[in-house]
Design a protein around this motif. Structure first.
Motif, mmCIF file in Angstrom:
data_model
loop_
_atom_site.group_PDB
_atom_site.id
_atom_site.type_symbol
_atom_site.label_atom_id
_atom_site.label_comp_id
_atom_site.label_asym_id
_atom_site.label_seq_id
_atom_site.Cartn_x
_atom_site.Cartn_y
_atom_site.Cartn_z
ATOM 1 N N GLN A 86 26.389 -18.145 33.632
ATOM 2 C CA GLN A 86 27.375 -17.557 34.538
ATOM 3 C C GLN A 86 27.813 -18.577 35.589
ATOM 4 O OE1 GLN A 86 29.004 -14.690 34.894
ATOM 5 N NE2 GLN A 86 28.145 -13.821 33.027
ATOM 6 N N SER A 87 29.115 -18.682 35.776
ATOM 7 C CA SER A 87 29.614 -19.594 36.808
ATOM 8 C C SER A 87 30.252 -18.848 37.975
ATOM 9 C CB SER A 87 30.630 -20.565 36.190
ATOM 10 O OG SER A 87 31.694 -19.837 35.625
ATOM 11 N N MET A 88 30.328 -17.518 37.907
ATOM 12 C CA MET A 88 30.907 -16.750 39.021
ATOM 13 C C MET A 88 30.039 -16.948 40.256
ATOM 14 S SD MET A 88 32.203 -13.237 37.088
ATOM 15 C CE MET A 88 30.988 -12.336 37.942
ATOM 16 N N ALA A 89 30.674 -17.202 41.381
ATOM 17 C CA ALA A 89 29.967 -17.542 42.616
ATOM 18 C C ALA A 89 28.899 -16.521 43.021
ATOM 19 C CB ALA A 89 30.961 -17.752 43.755
ATOM 20 N N PRO A 90 29.174 -15.209 42.994
ATOM 21 C CA PRO A 90 28.126 -14.261 43.410
ATOM 22 C C PRO A 90 26.905 -14.296 42.483
ATOM 23 C CG PRO A 90 30.269 -13.163 43.326
ATOM 24 C CD PRO A 90 30.445 -14.527 42.746
ATOM 25 N N VAL A 91 27.149 -14.427 41.192
ATOM 26 C CA VAL A 91 26.036 -14.479 40.234
ATOM 27 C C VAL A 91 25.247 -15.773 40.425
ATOM 28 C CG1 VAL A 91 25.405 -14.526 37.778
ATOM 29 C CG2 VAL A 91 27.241 -13.020 38.567
ATOM 30 N N ALA A 92 25.940 -16.879 40.581
ATOM 31 C CA ALA A 92 25.274 -18.168 40.797
ATOM 32 C C ALA A 92 24.455 -18.145 42.088
ATOM 33 C CB ALA A 92 26.304 -19.300 40.835
ATOM 34 N N ALA A 93 24.994 -17.531 43.150
ATOM 35 C CA ALA A 93 24.256 -17.452 44.418
ATOM 36 C C ALA A 93 23.002 -16.599 44.258
ATOM 37 C CB ALA A 93 25.156 -16.875 45.512
ATOM 38 N N ALA A 94 23.114 -15.478 43.556
ATOM 39 C CA ALA A 94 21.949 -14.610 43.335
ATOM 40 C C ALA A 94 20.901 -15.334 42.482
ATOM 41 C CB ALA A 94 22.385 -13.310 42.670
ATOM 42 N N ARG A 95 21.373 -16.046 41.462
ATOM 43 C CA ARG A 95 20.471 -16.809 40.597
ATOM 44 C C ARG A 95 19.732 -17.872 41.413
ATOM 45 N NH1 ARG A 95 24.046 -19.389 36.950
ATOM 46 N NH2 ARG A 95 24.291 -20.897 38.610
ATOM 47 N N ASP A 96 20.466 -18.608 42.243
ATOM 48 C CA ASP A 96 19.860 -19.655 43.066
ATOM 49 C C ASP A 96 18.856 -19.063 44.058
ATOM 50 O OD1 ASP A 96 21.427 -21.403 41.665
ATOM 51 O OD2 ASP A 96 22.867 -21.734 43.290
ATOM 52 N N ALA A 97 19.190 -17.911 44.634
ATOM 53 C CA ALA A 97 18.263 -17.243 45.551
ATOM 54 C C ALA A 97 17.000 -16.812 44.804
ATOM 55 C CB ALA A 97 18.934 -16.033 46.196
ATOM 56 N N GLY A 98 17.173 -16.354 43.585
ATOM 57 C CA GLY A 98 16.023 -15.976 42.775
ATOM 58 C C GLY A 98 15.116 -17.152 42.478
ATOM 59 N N LEU A 99 15.691 -18.303 42.212
ATOM 60 C CA LEU A 99 14.887 -19.510 41.951
ATOM 61 C C LEU A 99 14.126 -19.934 43.207
ATOM 62 C CD1 LEU A 99 17.347 -21.522 39.691
ATOM 63 C CD2 LEU A 99 15.206 -20.409 39.009
ATOM 64 N N VAL A 100 14.768 -19.816 44.359
ATOM 65 C CA VAL A 100 14.076 -20.109 45.622
ATOM 66 C C VAL A 100 12.937 -19.112 45.814
ATOM 67 C CG1 VAL A 100 14.310 -20.111 48.144
ATOM 68 C CG2 VAL A 100 16.050 -21.232 46.731
ATOM 69 N N GLY A 101 13.203 -17.843 45.510
ATOM 70 C CA GLY A 101 12.174 -16.815 45.617
ATOM 71 C C GLY A 101 10.973 -17.112 44.726
ATOM 72 N N LEU A 102 11.222 -17.630 43.534
ATOM 73 C CA LEU A 102 10.113 -18.000 42.646
ATOM 74 C C LEU A 102 9.236 -19.071 43.286
ATOM 75 C CD1 LEU A 102 11.663 -18.094 39.058
ATOM 76 C CD2 LEU A 102 10.020 -16.460 39.979
ATOM 77 N N ASP A 103 9.868 -20.006 43.978
ATOM 78 C CA ASP A 103 9.092 -21.051 44.655
ATOM 79 C C ASP A 103 8.283 -20.498 45.819
ATOM 80 O OD1 ASP A 103 9.595 -23.260 43.116
ATOM 81 O OD2 ASP A 103 11.313 -23.934 44.301
ATOM 82 N N LEU A 104 8.810 -19.475 46.480
ATOM 83 C CA LEU A 104 8.145 -18.917 47.659
ATOM 84 C C LEU A 104 7.075 -17.881 47.323
ATOM 85 C CD1 LEU A 104 11.260 -18.488 49.980
ATOM 86 C CD2 LEU A 104 9.554 -20.335 50.016
ATOM 87 N N LEU A 105 7.160 -17.281 46.145
ATOM 88 C CA LEU A 105 6.220 -16.224 45.760
ATOM 89 C C LEU A 105 5.393 -16.675 44.551
ATOM 90 C CD1 LEU A 105 8.748 -13.258 45.997
ATOM 91 C CD2 LEU A 105 6.927 -13.806 47.635
ATOM 92 N N PRO A 106 4.192 -17.191 44.787
ATOM 93 C CA PRO A 106 3.382 -17.709 43.680
ATOM 94 C C PRO A 106 3.138 -16.681 42.569
ATOM 95 C CG PRO A 106 2.368 -18.229 45.796
ATOM 96 C CD PRO A 106 3.519 -17.323 46.074
ATOM 97 N N GLY A 107 2.976 -15.406 42.922
ATOM 98 C CA GLY A 107 2.765 -14.378 41.903
ATOM 99 C C GLY A 107 3.969 -14.227 40.994
ATOM 100 N N ALA A 108 5.155 -14.260 41.574
ATOM 101 C CA ALA A 108 6.387 -14.148 40.788
ATOM 102 C C ALA A 108 6.570 -15.384 39.911
ATOM 103 C CB ALA A 108 7.588 -13.973 41.709
#
Length: 140
Positions: A86-108
């Motif tokens: 997906q290249s749509m800006a809202p989807v890309a932003a949510a995806r990027d936030a999710g990747l950051v969340g993975l780094d911040l939450l060891p369980g996830a």
């Protein structure tokens, strides 16, 4: 995709002969190994019960168990393809936030890594002393 008839009496297709999978994250090889482990598990159960390993019931049970793993792996792989394609800006932003969340939450992060390796579902019981499966194939 998968072949229409992956098992017949005395024959079981495994790996890419039985199903094709998008190469995202290298899931095909892991799936094939898990399929082989499931097949060997069913062979051992059949042998313990005095059933021929080529019996269609034995091979059908392998197919049923492995189909569940294959379907889960396909759904997971397809969702990754859709998400990162997906290249749509809202989807890309949510995806990027999710990747950051993975780094911040060891369980996830651990959950996602296990899912990506195919370790989150059913696993074949391998033959180790004291580690015997309790299931039967159906012949009494």
């Amino acid at each position: 995709t998968t072949v229409a008839e992956p098992v017949r009496p005395g024959v079981a297709l495994v790996g890419n002969a039985a199903h094709a999978l998008h190469p995202v994250a290298g899931q095909g090889f892991n799936l094939a190994l898990r399929g082989l482990m499931t097949l060997v598990e069913q062979f051992r159960l059949a042998q313990e019960q005095g059933i021929g390993i080529g019996d269609l019931e034995v091979l059908g049970r392998y197919q049923s168990l492995h189909r569940q793993d294959w379907q889960q792996t396909v759904r997971f792989s397809d969702s990754l393809i859709r998400l990162f394609g997906q290249s749509m800006a809202p989807v890309a932003a949510a995806r990027d936030a999710g990747l950051v969340g993975l780094d911040l939450l060891p369980g996830a992060k651990r959950w996602f890594a296990r899912k990506a390796m195919g370790l989150s579902g059913r696993r074949a019981v391998i033959d180790r002393p004291g580690n015997r499966p309790q299931e039967t194939i159906g012949h009494e």
